[in-house]
Design a protein around this motif. Sequence first.
Motif, PDB file in Angstrom:
ATOM      1  N   ASN A  46     -47.857  19.881  23.717  1.00 21.88           N
ATOM      2  CA  ASN A  46     -48.449  20.034  25.043  1.00 21.88           C
ATOM      3  C   ASN A  46     -49.907  20.483  25.022  1.00 21.88           C
ATOM      4  OD1 ASN A  46     -46.283  19.569  27.216  1.00 21.88           O
ATOM      5  ND2 ASN A  46     -45.237  20.684  25.588  1.00 21.88           N
ATOM      6  N   GLY A  47     -50.366  21.021  23.915  1.00 22.37           N
ATOM      7  CA  GLY A  47     -51.758  21.426  23.785  1.00 22.37           C
ATOM      8  C   GLY A  47     -52.633  20.375  23.135  1.00 22.37           C
ATOM      9  N   ASN A  48     -52.048  19.250  22.741  1.00 23.46           N
ATOM     10  CA  ASN A  48     -52.774  18.204  22.031  1.00 23.46           C
ATOM     11  C   ASN A  48     -53.337  17.190  23.029  1.00 23.46           C
ATOM     12  OD1 ASN A  48     -53.253  15.666  20.595  1.00 23.46           O
ATOM     13  ND2 ASN A  48     -52.280  16.669  18.848  1.00 23.46           N
ATOM     14  N   GLU A  49     -54.663  17.105  23.104  1.00 21.53           N
ATOM     15  CA  GLU A  49     -55.295  16.197  24.070  1.00 21.53           C
ATOM     16  C   GLU A  49     -54.956  14.736  23.794  1.00 21.53           C
ATOM     17  OE1 GLU A  49     -59.425  16.989  24.807  1.00 21.53           O
ATOM     18  OE2 GLU A  49     -59.043  19.126  25.096  1.00 21.53           O
ATOM     19  N   GLN A  50     -54.824  14.345  22.538  1.00 18.55           N
ATOM     20  CA  GLN A  50     -54.446  12.962  22.214  1.00 18.55           C
ATOM     21  C   GLN A  50     -53.056  12.643  22.744  1.00 18.55           C
ATOM     22  OE1 GLN A  50     -55.213  12.829  17.843  1.00 18.55           O
ATOM     23  NE2 GLN A  50     -55.606  10.676  18.286  1.00 18.55           N
ATOM     24  N   VAL A  51     -52.124  13.543  22.536  1.00 19.09           N
ATOM     25  CA  VAL A  51     -50.743  13.325  22.965  1.00 19.09           C
ATOM     26  C   VAL A  51     -50.651  13.305  24.489  1.00 19.09           C
ATOM     27  CG1 VAL A  51     -48.395  14.289  22.934  1.00 19.09           C
ATOM     28  CG2 VAL A  51     -49.800  14.354  20.860  1.00 19.09           C
ATOM     29  N   MET A  52     -51.369  14.193  25.133  1.00 21.64           N
ATOM     30  CA  MET A  52     -51.285  14.342  26.589  1.00 21.64           C
ATOM     31  C   MET A  52     -52.199  13.387  27.352  1.00 21.64           C
ATOM     32  SD  MET A  52     -49.038  16.607  27.429  1.00 21.64           S
ATOM     33  CE  MET A  52     -47.967  16.078  26.101  1.00 21.64           C
ATOM     34  N   ARG A  53     -52.965  12.598  26.649  1.00 22.12           N
ATOM     35  CA  ARG A  53     -53.992  11.739  27.255  1.00 22.12           C
ATOM     36  C   ARG A  53     -53.516  11.000  28.500  1.00 22.12           C
ATOM     37  NH1 ARG A  53     -56.908   6.765  24.127  1.00 22.12           N
ATOM     38  NH2 ARG A  53     -58.188   6.075  25.863  1.00 22.12           N
ATOM     39  N   TYR A  54     -52.345  10.411  28.465  1.00 25.00           N
ATOM     40  CA  TYR A  54     -51.838   9.616  29.586  1.00 25.00           C
ATOM     41  C   TYR A  54     -50.745  10.343  30.377  1.00 25.00           C
ATOM     42  CZ  TYR A  54     -54.202   5.814  27.136  1.00 25.00           C
ATOM     43  OH  TYR A  54     -55.132   5.013  26.519  1.00 25.00           O
ATOM     44  N   ILE A  55     -50.503  11.613  30.059  1.00 25.65           N
ATOM     45  CA  ILE A  55     -49.397  12.329  30.692  1.00 25.65           C
ATOM     46  C   ILE A  55     -49.902  13.370  31.686  1.00 25.65           C
ATOM     47  CG2 ILE A  55     -47.356  13.769  30.291  1.00 25.65           C
ATOM     48  CD1 ILE A  55     -47.186  12.429  27.477  1.00 25.65           C
TER      49      ILE A  55
END
Length: 166
Positions: A26-35
Amino acid sequence: MKIFETTHLLVRQFTAADADSFFLINGNEQVMRYIRPAKSREDSDAFLEENIRLYAANPGAGRWAVAEKSNGQVIGMFSLLPVQGGAGKLHIGYALLPAYWGKGYATTLLEAGCAHFFGSHPRTTLYAITRQENVASEKVLLKCGFRFSELFAEHERLWKKEPVFY
């Protein structure tokens, strides 16, 4: 508590002991990019507590840990959540750490998640929401039998899947 499993993955409820892994996702900008926007550690910890409380309030729905069965390492999360303003509709989702992209885990999760959903819920339609620019997730949804339904909100598409043989 185990939700479902595949050959290589275990989907289970998050616990307080998962705080570090939950933040890595949840703190990873790449992972959360589209969420959604990435969370600070403090916000992630509060979000984890909120998710854990929701398990009892919403049986059969939630955000769950995705762990590799071989070592128990949490590599992402999987979800079945209400569609906001969707009158009882649930949508499926996933987020994986970048080291696990391109390995087929998203497809595996969606296939097994759909089987779990249609085998344990009385609903006959499952939804997914993607941002229009998230082409990779749209390809996975199409591969798993989802069909574009409608433009849902600004820059978001609503997809739907109905059971075939579950």
